[in-house]
Design an enzyme around this catalytic site. Structure first.
Site, PDB file in Angstrom:
ATOM      1  CG  HIS A 165      25.633  83.276  52.142  1.00  0.00           C
ATOM      2  ND1 HIS A 165      24.341  83.653  52.459  1.00  0.00           N
ATOM      3  CD2 HIS A 165      25.539  81.992  51.689  1.00  0.00           C
ATOM      4  CE1 HIS A 165      23.515  82.655  52.217  1.00  0.00           C
ATOM      5  NE2 HIS A 165      24.206  81.638  51.746  1.00  0.00           N
ATOM      6  CG  ASP A 372      18.908  96.200  29.905  1.00  0.00           C
ATOM      7  OD1 ASP A 372      20.007  96.770  29.753  1.00  0.00           O
ATOM      8  OD2 ASP A 372      18.009  96.214  29.048  1.00  0.00           O
TER       9      ASP A 372
END
Length: 446
Positions: A165, A372
């Site tokens: 992060h 995908d």
């Protein structure tokens, strides 16, 4: 007893960029926002239950499919790292990343005690940690990105990503995943990160210490629960939160107001039916890219986030049992005002220890259901971990209209929350992730 996922690590490899990072890009400067973020990891898992992953021909066919999946992910990941080259480097200090192409860690694991349908039928937040790599502790030597691919028996794959992060926010993680999946599909890479815009807005300082993520208060156990509000209930909730000030509340505003209101009610019950002596505060993250004038690039790399605050103060004339704390529309007004003020750079003047703090983050409208790799879009997407901080994280349901609520509360408050009739009128406790879903469109607003 609740089943815990068990995995066996079957491979570990370092993935480096497919081409060396040019010398003039070797030093990536952190922005001020990066500097003040503690060094922890955001972990997200993408679950795929596509029929193209099924193996009906026995172990040999299964192993062949595993090999094909592994190669596609590794090759495309290596190419993606050339575009997101700081992720393959290491922290030099709290000023810069050495983009030395040391690479990221790539794990492969076999799930040994459950099927993917077992996991998706009754998802358990606290049981998913084995699906993600163990979080590093030596932050100067540790990779800034770790990936673990989990193969379920017979069929199904979970790809988990852990991104530091300190170098990137959720928008950056989502952009990385989109770029990776574009490349895996052989499609044109539509994600071109901008590595300088954040620095121009948030110049670094030399006096910021390097911090690790820690939980300050460990005296009370924080437990996680998952709820889902379906699209039809979202419409009713938005209608209830409409006001003259906010005639068209967003899904996120409506859901956040409901969750915060019920969290306050649970807190009151814990205090014997009266409010806390401290004010109730809601703190959330705001993606600032589109809020600057002129706006920053959509794929601006780094932590480009502001914080909004909404407050119910003891000295506020509206802070009454029958008024603001019971009125969803009024809470939405406070949320909207807090976000608007965050864009002006306004900051909270109180310390966290002086308030009953509830945190909020939203991944709604992020294109996470568009990831995908060649075997279809995800059946479900989940965060992993994030225990210890009281608050909520919101995700799109897979239809793009409903909202998944990942709630983190102290144990006593959670029990009260789960019995809150108003909340349960809208939210379903932990429904199956295998319900009929339609992948949401991407509208560019994320």
């Amino acid at each position: 007893m609740e089943m815990k996922i068990k995995v066996e690590i079957i491979a570990r490899e370092t993935i480096k960029p497919s081409s060396p990072t040019p010398h003039h890009l070797k030093n990536y400067q952190l922005s001020f926002k990066d500097q003040v973020i503690p060094c922890g990891y955001v972990r997200v898992a993408f679950f795929y239950a596509s029929s193209t992953l099924s193996s009906s021909g026995g172990d040999d066919e299964h192993e062949e499919k595993v090999h094909v999946i592994s190669q596609r992910l590794k090759v495309s990941l290596s190419e993606t790292l050339t575009h997101f080259y700081p992720l393959a480097g290491r922290f030099r200090d709290n000023l810069a990343v050495d983009c030395n192409d040391e690479g990221i860690e790539f794990f492969e694991a076999r799930v040994i005690n459950c099927s993917l349908s077992d996991v998706l039928e009754r998802p358990k937040i606290e049981g998913m940690n084995p699906l993600a790599p163990i979080q590093p502790t030596d932050h100067y030597k540790a990779p800034l990105l770790l990936v673990q691919v989990n193969y379920f028996p017979c069929s199904g794959v979970a790809v988990s990503v852990s991104m530091c992060h300190k170098i990137a926010d959720g928008v950056t993680l989502a952009a990385f995943m989109k770029g990776w999946s574009d490349i895996a599909l052989g499609s044109p890479n539509t994600v071109v990160p901008d590595f300088s815009a954040a620095l121009s807005r948030y110049p670094p300082r030399k006096d910021i210490p390097f911090r690790s993520f820690t939980i300050n208060d460990t005296s009370q156990k924080v437990v996680p629960k998952r709820f889902v509000i379906e699209a039809s209930k979202i419409a009713a909730l938005k209608a209830k939160t409409t006001s003259v000030s906010v005639p068209q509340p967003t899904r996120v505003e409506a859901v956040t107001a409901l969750v915060w209101k019920c969290a306050i009610a649970a807190s009151k019950s814990r205090f014997g039916g009266s409010r806390s002596r401290r004010p109730y505060a809601l703190m959330g993250a705001v993606n600032m890219r589109s809020r600057f004038v002129p706006p920053l690039p959509k794929y601006c790399f780094g932590n480009v986030i502001g914080a909004f605050w909404a407050m119910l103060d003891n000295d506020d004339g509206d802070y009454q049992e029958s008024q603001e704390t019971e009125d969803l529309a009024s809470l939405v007004k406070r949320l909207r005002k807090g976000v608007e003020e965050s864009s002006k750079g306004n900051k909270m003047g109180m310390k966290e220890d002086d308030m009953e703090l509830f945190s909020q983050s939203s991944w709604c409208r992020f294109p996470i259901y568009q990831v995908d790799f060649g075997w279809g879009k995800p059946t479900w997407v989940s965060i992993i971990g994030m225990l210890g901080i009281v608050g909520t994280t919101l995700f799109d349901a897979r239809d793009g209209e409903g909202v998944e609520i990942w709630l983190f509360l102290i144990e006593e408050d959670m029990a009260l929350f789960e019995a809150d009739k108003e909340f349960l009128d809208y939210a379903s406790p932990n429904p199956s992730a295998l319900y009929k879903q339609v992948v949401p469109p991407v509208d560019g607003s994320w």
